[in-house]
Scaffold this active site. Structure first.
Site, mmCIF file in Angstrom:
data_model
loop_
_atom_site.group_PDB
_atom_site.id
_atom_site.type_symbol
_atom_site.label_atom_id
_atom_site.label_comp_id
_atom_site.label_asym_id
_atom_site.label_seq_id
_atom_site.Cartn_x
_atom_site.Cartn_y
_atom_site.Cartn_z
ATOM 1 N N VAL A 210 15.429 -1.207 25.055
ATOM 2 C CA VAL A 210 14.111 -0.459 25.301
ATOM 3 C C VAL A 210 14.186 0.462 26.373
ATOM 4 O O VAL A 210 14.914 0.338 27.526
ATOM 5 C CB VAL A 210 13.333 -1.706 25.851
ATOM 6 C CG1 VAL A 210 11.894 -1.224 26.314
ATOM 7 C CG2 VAL A 210 12.768 -2.812 24.694
ATOM 8 N N GLU A 211 13.939 1.643 25.903
ATOM 9 C CA GLU A 211 13.842 2.779 26.968
ATOM 10 C C GLU A 211 12.699 2.943 27.753
ATOM 11 O O GLU A 211 11.528 2.984 27.402
ATOM 12 C CB GLU A 211 14.009 3.913 26.229
ATOM 13 C CG GLU A 211 14.089 5.387 27.016
ATOM 14 C CD GLU A 211 14.645 6.398 26.107
ATOM 15 O OE1 GLU A 211 14.923 7.722 26.679
ATOM 16 O OE2 GLU A 211 13.739 6.523 25.027
ATOM 17 N N ILE A 212 12.801 2.572 29.230
ATOM 18 C CA ILE A 212 11.612 2.678 30.013
ATOM 19 C C ILE A 212 11.505 3.967 30.611
ATOM 20 O O ILE A 212 12.341 4.480 31.453
ATOM 21 C CB ILE A 212 11.872 1.518 31.320
ATOM 22 C CG1 ILE A 212 12.112 0.089 30.677
ATOM 23 C CG2 ILE A 212 10.652 1.439 32.290
ATOM 24 C CD1 ILE A 212 12.269 -1.069 31.494
ATOM 25 N N THR B 13 16.801 9.474 24.526
ATOM 26 C CA THR B 13 17.237 8.682 23.177
ATOM 27 C C THR B 13 16.613 9.526 22.163
ATOM 28 O O THR B 13 17.304 10.060 21.243
ATOM 29 C CB THR B 13 16.646 7.352 23.216
ATOM 30 O OG1 THR B 13 15.539 7.077 23.119
ATOM 31 C CG2 THR B 13 17.627 6.583 23.807
#
Length: 352
Positions: free
Chosen positions: A102-104, A140
């Site tokens: 998960v990209e925060i 990403t």
């Protein structure tokens, strides 16, 4: 869940208990009392703003509102929020049940407390978090896009589509570029590009279209929008998929085909160079996040150790020399990132 039961990884009782915890609704009032709301609607600024306003009308002041956007800057989306300090990005990857990352994304006004709560949530659900600063495409999506678009650009140049797909697999990527774009959908790729073009125009910034985008536009115009429509770069039916035979009619094969090594280098350098730019611009907060994000997020050839480690392993001087060769042949997108040029001059490497 049915698949998990079938494979013996779960039981019908566990499946039913989990499903019983899901409450589908079209009523925003049902969000009252939620600690965290994750918006995952279509990649359209107006649609997202509408959902944000309607959700925030019922959730508590202490709740966190997150967007699962893959490309739209969080700071811009937070303008629709009356509590921008409690607004952040939580970018999941498809298929969500399989992808570990998960990209925060931290917006300009996202508070440290909101970031900490988002990070804690990602750990609670058993995913791997990376934290990045706000930017169009973040880390990403931005770098992943270079992989698929480079493959599409090759098609336009007359490279045999099968050679392109084989090069992707030989490079160590989990899926070849044309097949991957079909999965994501060409229509979504086109929509994101058009939204980006509009946003940059509003900001008075120039727009440089990737040479592969004209192919995406052309295929969308004839209804070949990807796997969801049963036709994109591939044809899909009950027996599986195969490359659309007419691709070589639309994009005639060049008389001289490049060696596979050249194709592999283009696919890998496009990604590694863009990752380096993300580090240079401060989108990436650490080298480790860059490497972990590239492997867990879009499957950058795992044996390379990550997109920035790819540069380290080759050595910055060799990377710069090869990137310049590619830039001379295929355009300025391959010009080595300034940070890599500096590393080449100083004998340094990417490290935290």
């Amino acid at each position: 869940l049915d698949k998990a039961v079938k494979k013996g990884r779960s039981t019908p009782e566990k499946r039913d208990a989990l499903l019983a915890r899901i409450t589908p609704t079209t009523d925003y009032a049902a969000l009252a009392g939620c600690d965290l709301v994750i918006e995952a609607v279509f990649e359209d600024r107006a649609v997202k703003a509408d959902v944000t306003a309607k959700a925030e009308a019922v959730i508590g002041e202490g709740a966190v509102f997150a967007s699962n956007t893959s490309t739209l800057p969080i700071t811009g989306l937070a303008q629709a929020s009356r509590r921008p300090a409690s607004f952040l990005g939580l970018h999941f990857f498809s298929p969500v049940d399989k992808m570990p990352l998960v990209e925060i994304i931290v917006g300009k006004e996202t508070s440290d407390e909101t970031l900490a709560r988002g990070f804690d949530y990602v750990l609670q659900i058993g995913k791997t978090p990376i934290v990045v600063n706000d930017s169009r495409g973040f880390y990403t999506s931005r770098v992943f896009g270079t992989y698929v678009m480079e493959g599409i650009a090759m098609l336009k140049e007359g490279v045999h589509p099968r050679s392109i797909e084989v090069a992707g697999l030989q490079a160590g990527m989990p899926m070849p570029p044309l097949a991957l774009q079909d999965e994501v959908s060409l229509s979504l790729g086109l929509h994101v590009a058009e939204q980006t073009k509009k946003d940059l125009a509003a900001e008075g910034k120039p727009w440089t279209e990737h040479p592969g985008m004209s192919v995406v536009r052309q295929l969308c115009e004839i209804g070949r929008i990807g796997k969801k429509a049963g036709k994109g770069f591939y044809d899909y039916d009950d027996d599986g998929k195969r490359l659309w035979p007419e691709l070589t009619t639309l994009y005639p094969l060049a008389a001289e085909q490049p060696p596979q090594r050249e194709l592999i280098d283009r696919l890998m350098f496009a990604q590694a160079n863009e990752a380096a730019r993300c580090f240079e611009e401060g989108v990436l907060r650490s080298v480790a996040d860059g490497n972990i994000g590239s492997i867990f997020g879009w499957g950058f050839a795992p044996f390379q150790g990550g997109a920035l480690q790819f540069v380290n392993a080759m050595g910055a001087p060799a990377f710069v020399a090869r990137a310049r060769e590619l830039a001379a042949k295929y355009g300025p997108r391959f010009e080595p990132a300034a940070v890599v040029v500096k590393l080449a001059e100083s004998g340094g490497r990417f490290e935290d």
